[in-house]
Design a protein around this motif. Structure first.
Motif, PDB file in Angstrom:
ATOM      1  N   ASP A  92      33.629  46.395  69.184  1.00  0.00           N
ATOM      2  CA  ASP A  92      33.295  45.079  68.634  1.00  0.00           C
ATOM      3  C   ASP A  92      34.519  44.402  68.028  1.00  0.00           C
ATOM      4  N   SER A  93      35.394  45.186  67.396  1.00  0.00           N
ATOM      5  CA  SER A  93      36.596  44.590  66.814  1.00  0.00           C
ATOM      6  C   SER A  93      37.494  44.014  67.905  1.00  0.00           C
ATOM      7  N   LEU A 122      35.622  51.072  54.898  1.00  0.00           N
ATOM      8  CA  LEU A 122      35.884  52.111  55.888  1.00  0.00           C
ATOM      9  C   LEU A 122      36.011  51.526  57.289  1.00  0.00           C
ATOM     10  N   THR A 123      35.065  50.646  57.637  1.00  0.00           N
ATOM     11  CA  THR A 123      35.008  50.151  59.007  1.00  0.00           C
ATOM     12  C   THR A 123      35.872  48.920  59.218  1.00  0.00           C
ATOM     13  N   ALA A 124      35.550  47.828  58.507  1.00  0.00           N
ATOM     14  CA  ALA A 124      36.235  46.563  58.754  1.00  0.00           C
ATOM     15  C   ALA A 124      37.692  46.610  58.328  1.00  0.00           C
ATOM     16  N   MET A 125      38.014  47.434  57.359  1.00  0.00           N
ATOM     17  CA  MET A 125      39.412  47.561  56.961  1.00  0.00           C
ATOM     18  C   MET A 125      40.079  48.730  57.675  1.00  0.00           C
ATOM     19  N   TYR A 126      39.680  49.940  57.315  1.00  0.00           N
ATOM     20  CA  TYR A 126      40.458  51.091  57.762  1.00  0.00           C
ATOM     21  C   TYR A 126      40.325  51.355  59.266  1.00  0.00           C
ATOM     22  N   ILE A 127      39.111  51.595  59.760  1.00  0.00           N
ATOM     23  CA  ILE A 127      38.933  51.998  61.160  1.00  0.00           C
ATOM     24  C   ILE A 127      39.412  50.908  62.109  1.00  0.00           C
ATOM     25  N   TRP A 128      38.998  49.667  61.881  1.00  0.00           N
ATOM     26  CA  TRP A 128      39.388  48.586  62.783  1.00  0.00           C
ATOM     27  C   TRP A 128      40.899  48.477  62.923  1.00  0.00           C
ATOM     28  N   PHE A 129      41.607  48.478  61.791  1.00  0.00           N
ATOM     29  CA  PHE A 129      43.033  48.171  61.841  1.00  0.00           C
ATOM     30  C   PHE A 129      43.909  49.407  62.011  1.00  0.00           C
ATOM     31  N   LEU A 141      41.234  36.005  55.783  1.00  0.00           N
ATOM     32  CA  LEU A 141      40.468  36.527  54.654  1.00  0.00           C
ATOM     33  C   LEU A 141      39.021  36.705  55.097  1.00  0.00           C
ATOM     34  N   ILE A 142      38.372  37.767  54.623  1.00  0.00           N
ATOM     35  CA  ILE A 142      36.947  37.979  54.917  1.00  0.00           C
ATOM     36  C   ILE A 142      36.215  38.285  53.626  1.00  0.00           C
ATOM     37  N   SER A 143      35.042  37.697  53.480  1.00  0.00           N
ATOM     38  CA  SER A 143      34.136  38.022  52.380  1.00  0.00           C
ATOM     39  C   SER A 143      32.922  38.725  52.948  1.00  0.00           C
ATOM     40  N   GLY A 144      32.427  39.715  52.228  1.00  0.00           N
ATOM     41  CA  GLY A 144      31.242  40.432  52.679  1.00  0.00           C
ATOM     42  C   GLY A 144      30.658  41.269  51.565  1.00  0.00           C
ATOM     43  N   GLY A 145      29.443  41.742  51.746  1.00  0.00           N
ATOM     44  CA  GLY A 145      28.806  42.611  50.763  1.00  0.00           C
ATOM     45  C   GLY A 145      27.707  41.943  49.976  1.00  0.00           C
ATOM     46  N   SER A 146      27.784  40.623  49.817  1.00  0.00           N
ATOM     47  CA  SER A 146      26.728  39.853  49.152  1.00  0.00           C
ATOM     48  C   SER A 146      26.992  38.378  49.406  1.00  0.00           C
TER      49      SER A 146
END
Length: 648
Positions: free
Chosen positions: A194-195, A227-234, A333-338
């Protein structure tokens, strides 16, 4: 950009497509993911500041450390069987990354422990997962605990063997019960897939600065977003992570500028605080500056989506604002979580940054990001379209359900295993607008009014943004006659009885304007912060429970009058604690007469943060710089005592 950063390929798209194909042609194991992730050995994995030095670690250097640490773990925990669960209780660091992979390469399954949760919940997580050990950077647990500093490198690397099959991610703790979400390498393959779609469809997210793409390690790696959007993706594409040593405002700004950070992913609370600080600095410059800023925002709103012209205007008109914030290295920049407000998104997109809103959960991974190049869409708080491996649908009640290959294999809740089975009910309310989705709030947070109408806190709370009110939260409080809607309004601890009355009247007036006066049973002013230090979004369940039990400090005329005669020493202690927090110094180092700037080394940004906190705490306005010199604990304390006439 140097070709070595792209595995020998000349374009980012070619590099990304080739690396994904290499993963596709494996059996989708964590061993295959590890080998691919660390295949660009000369690329920089991690950067951190140590005094005036920048310390860089390459993927090749980290790979060697991982294999040596894995050998040490095998020697230190010889009794652990294949696929045993090992907890990792650590802050973001290079060691976290190394031990995360070391656990997997030992054939074990890492449990990523949420440092924001209390001891009892963490103990439950260890029990539910049947964890056999914990790797920690400080805290001891009931199971065998190895401290990170004790896990030195062995003399020889671990020989290849069986690799762990799963990773456990803990839920954020805002739901009624703890959930442990199990992910295998197959699920991470689809997240990476998906990334790749994101990179192909969004030109901005793949932009580098000076040949590098660097992410600030703001979000915790143990959280599904981090974990996903930061670490694994990049990390899969061998990009660089920049260590954030602490969360002080000046540390964040200095780190971004010094390391030329290009990407920041964070929760809405972070963007809100950056926005508020920027607006305060603009206000401090005077009415003329405020007028120019508003005019600039108005023009940016009209021409923002005109190709070239909109970008050029933002780059020129808001250059000074960006220089005082993150600088010009930022690319995405990405916002997420709420939920994040449209006002904040509009601000960042208007001044020349590119901010997008994303959606995901611990149970389903990251499932969408608003990728439109149009500011109009990004500003409207949409979370985009579901990724190619994911499907969304809405029930008749408006609940979002998700079906996808990135969802957890199974979930452990209350000791019971629930396998992935078709559509997952998120309990989030949503709407679809031309294929793009908008999150409208949590179904669990709806409060039934006396008339039987469902009140949605996410739609109501932003409309009570009033001067002197730090924040509001609409909760359902259980009474003998049923659950009743209560609007909790957090205000300063030091306000007078008259000020309390004024704030209550202002809140009541706003409720009347919104035709909610008959729907909200009670407006309660409290001196407590709505968020606990470890929380990054409102936990309405906890707040309702705390209010019903009397754990929150509700302000009354009598309590305000009693506060007015409190010991002035308590005021000084409170101010000293605020100085210490802003300056990241021990309280005992801050004398009553120490000047904030000359003696303590504070900056104007630190000062504004302290003044803002005191305005909230004591419910009063402090003079602007130059009108009256307030720069020591004693001066602030004397000013507060004089205004409130404490002790008389």
């Amino acid at each position: 950009m140097n070709q070595k950063n792209l595995g020998g390929y000349t374009t980012i798209n070619a590099f990304v497509a080739a690396k994904l194909r290499r993963f596709e042609n494996t059996e989708h194991t964590f061993r295959a993911l590890f080998e691919l992730m660390f295949s660009e050995k000369e690329n920089v994995l991690y950067e951190r500041s140590e005094g005036y030095r920048l310390i860089r670690t390459t993927y090749g250097e980290a790979e060697r450390e991982i294999l040596l640490r894995a050998a040490t773990l095998k020697a230190r925990l010889p009794a652990l069987a294949e696929n045993a669960v090992v907890g990792i209780h650590m802050e973001n660091s290079l060691s976290w990354i190394e031990l995360f992979w070391a656990v997997l390469l030992c054939g074990w399954r890492p449990l990523l422990m949420n440092l924001r949760l209390d001891d009892q919940t963490l103990a439950q997580a260890l029990s539910d997962s049947e964890a056999q050990a914990v790797l920690s950077d400080g805290r001891q647990f009931a199971v065998p605990t190895l401290m990170e500093r004790e896990i030195s490198c062995a003399d020889a690397p671990l020989e290849p063997g069986t690799t762990g099959t799963e990773i456990f991610v803990m839920s954020s703790g805002t739901s009624s019960s703890l959930k442990l979400c199990a992910y295998g390498a197959e699920e991470f393959y689809w997240q990476i897939h998906d990334s790749c779609d994101i990179i192909r469809n969004c030109r901005q997210i793949k932009k580098h600065c000076d040949g590098s793409l660097k992410l600030l390690t703001f979000l915790p790696f143990y959280h599904v977003f981090g974990l996903t959007a930061m670490y694994i993706w990049f990390a899969f594409f061998s990009r660089t992570f920049v260590q954030l040593n602490d969360f002080a405002p000046q540390t964040i700004l200095n780190t971004v500028r010094r390391h030329r950070v290009t990407h920041i992913f964070a929760v809405p609370l972070f963007w809100q605080r950056v926005y508020e600080q920027a607006m305060k600095k603009i206000a401090e410059r005077g009415e003329e500056t405020v007028k120019k800023f508003r005019k600039g925002m108005e023009i940016a709103g009209k021409i923002g989506d005109i190709p070239v012209l909109g970008k050029l205007f933002s780059t020129i008109a808001f250059r000074e604002i960006r220089a005082q914030m993150f600088g010009d290295s930022i690319r995405f920049l990405i916002s997420g979580g709420s939920e994040i407000s449209e006002e904040i998104l509009t601000f960042f997109n208007a001044i020349g940054y590119h901010i997008a809103n994303g959606y995901g959960m611990s149970e389903i991974g990251i499932t969408s990001v608003e990728l439109s190049p149009k500011k109009r869409l990004r500003n409207s708080a949409l979370v985009g379209k579901p990724f190619s491996s994911v499907q969304y649908r809405l029930t008749e009640e408006g609940e979002l359900q998700v079906c996808g290959k990135t969802s957890a294999k199974y979930i452990i809740e209350n000791g019971k295993i629930r396998p992935r089975d078709g559509w997952f009910a998120t309990r989030d309310l949503a709407a679809c607008e031309n294929g793009h989705y908008r999150i409208l709030g949590r179904q669990d947070d709806l409060v039934v009014s006396p008339s039987g109408e469902n009140l949605n806190p996410c739609r109501i709370e932003p409309q009570f943004d009033l001067p002197g009110v730090k924040g509001v939260c609409l909760v359902g409080v259980r009474e003998d006659s049923g659950v009743k809607p209560v609007l909790l309004a957090s205000v300063g601890r030091g306000i007078t009885a008259q000020r309390r009355t004024e704030l209550h009247q202002a809140l009541s007036q706003r409720a009347s304007e919104l035709q909610l006066q008959g729907q909200i049973w009670k407006i309660a002013l409290i001196s407590d912060d709505l968020l606990l230090p470890q929380e990054f979004k409102l936990n309405r369940r906890r707040l309702a429970r705390d209010y019903a039990s009397g754990a929150l400090s509700e302000l009354t005329d009598r309590s305000c009058e009693e506060a007015a005669v409190r010991d002035p020493g308590a005021i000084s202690a409170s101010i000293r604690a605020m100085f210490a927090a802003a300056l990241d110094r021990p309280e005992e180092e801050i004398a009553d007469t120490a000047d904030f700037f000359r003696d303590l080394g504070g900056t104007s940004l630190d000062y504004f943060a302290v003044v803002s906190r005191m305005q909230e705490e004591f419910g009063m306005t402090f003079p602007a710089a130059g009108e009256q010199s307030l720069s020591t604990v004693r001066q602030f304390s004397q000013f507060i005592e004089a205004v409130h006439d404490y002790g008389h």
